[in-house]
Enzyme design. Sequence first.
Site, PDB file in Angstrom:
ATOM      1  CG  ASP A 173      34.338  40.624  36.076  1.00 62.68           C
ATOM      2  OD1 ASP A 173      35.132  39.586  36.209  1.00 62.68           O
ATOM      3  OD2 ASP A 173      33.153  40.953  36.505  1.00 62.68           O
ATOM      4  CD  GLU A 191      29.641  42.902  43.828  1.00 68.01           C
ATOM      5  OE1 GLU A 191      30.008  42.204  43.069  1.00 68.01           O
ATOM      6  OE2 GLU A 191      28.797  43.849  43.783  1.00 68.01           O
TER       7      GLU A 191
END
Length: 384
Positions: free
Chosen positions: A126, A354
């Site tokens: 990202d 995460e």
Amino acid sequence: MLISQWNTDISTDIIGHWLDLINVEGWIPREQILGDEARTKVPSEFVVQHNKNANPPTLILPIKYMIDKGVLNKSYLNKIFPRLRSWFDWFNTTQVGKLPSTYRWRGRDRNTDRELNPKTLTSGLDDYPRASHPSEDERHLDLRCWIAFAAGLMADIADAVGENSHEYRATSLFLSDNKLLDKYHWSPKAQMYSDFGNHTKLTRLVHRTPQPGGPKITVRIVTSKTGPTLKYVNTLGYVSLFPFLLQILNPKSPKLEKVLEDIRSPEFLWTKFGIRSLSKSDPMYMKYNTEHDGPYWRGPIWININFLAVRALYFYSNVPGPYQSKAKIIYSELRQNLISNMLKQYHNSGFIWEQYDDRTGQGRGCHPFTGWSSLVVLIMAEHY
């Protein structure tokens, strides 16, 4: 990979379903967003998926893992090989760079001025800093390494099913040639593996009012008088480790020693909780990408990449070479750091997370997150 430890059939079924999503061009979508409820929880930029944009071919990791374990039979490999072949060919026709043996992630927005560094969602990393001004001249290190790794697997599967493996083997050797890799991706100035592109580090976000009395917006400006130029990006972090992570780097290469030193340096990537995604010394470290878009791959610790790092350290500590003992020491330390911190955070919060904060070790992002963060179980078992 983890599920296959208990039930190979479930893992092969999952892989089969993903491969069945392939279209006539050989493209596989990034994700499946099933239903309106799921769609409301997904950022808009992920909802529409374009068949010219790639994703990291990480599906090859569990396939290779099970092949190495000897649990995939010839019948299954015969079924998946045509789809893998189409997928591999798609990568090598849509994601190639301008120069032979170079590759470039598509999908970067070259016209935006709203992001400090235009995101590369297709890489899976990202907001990891790439060339500041996207162009067709970019050379992306991680994508090259993924294709080299995939080519080797394709050759192994072709041999197993009685197909011609020569082209895949040749591609693997070509892309794994360390001299060619160094030619296109080793930065002599920064002494690191790097992306290449139209780049400047001298950018920042500022507030502007386009119309008198109108709302302020946040835009990126370039503070350099000369602007971006074609050069190595020289961002030390996960991307610069990919020749090491996917074991393309020769065990006897002096550059392996430099990679190991960068990993082990607390001033760069090392923490007592795992390897951070971006060096503390980088200008983009923990910087927001827009006014509201906080750092994602700009410092936090991600377990999927740490798994690849531990896996690579295990490999380099078990093959002859001048840096074998150094790799073994770092392997032991990193493995212990990851396991102890994740266990501590699980006891404190009740969750697997995460990502993990590189300064405190605390869990961050989505939770419970027993996707790739559950790879810690394979690290504990030393099953790579």
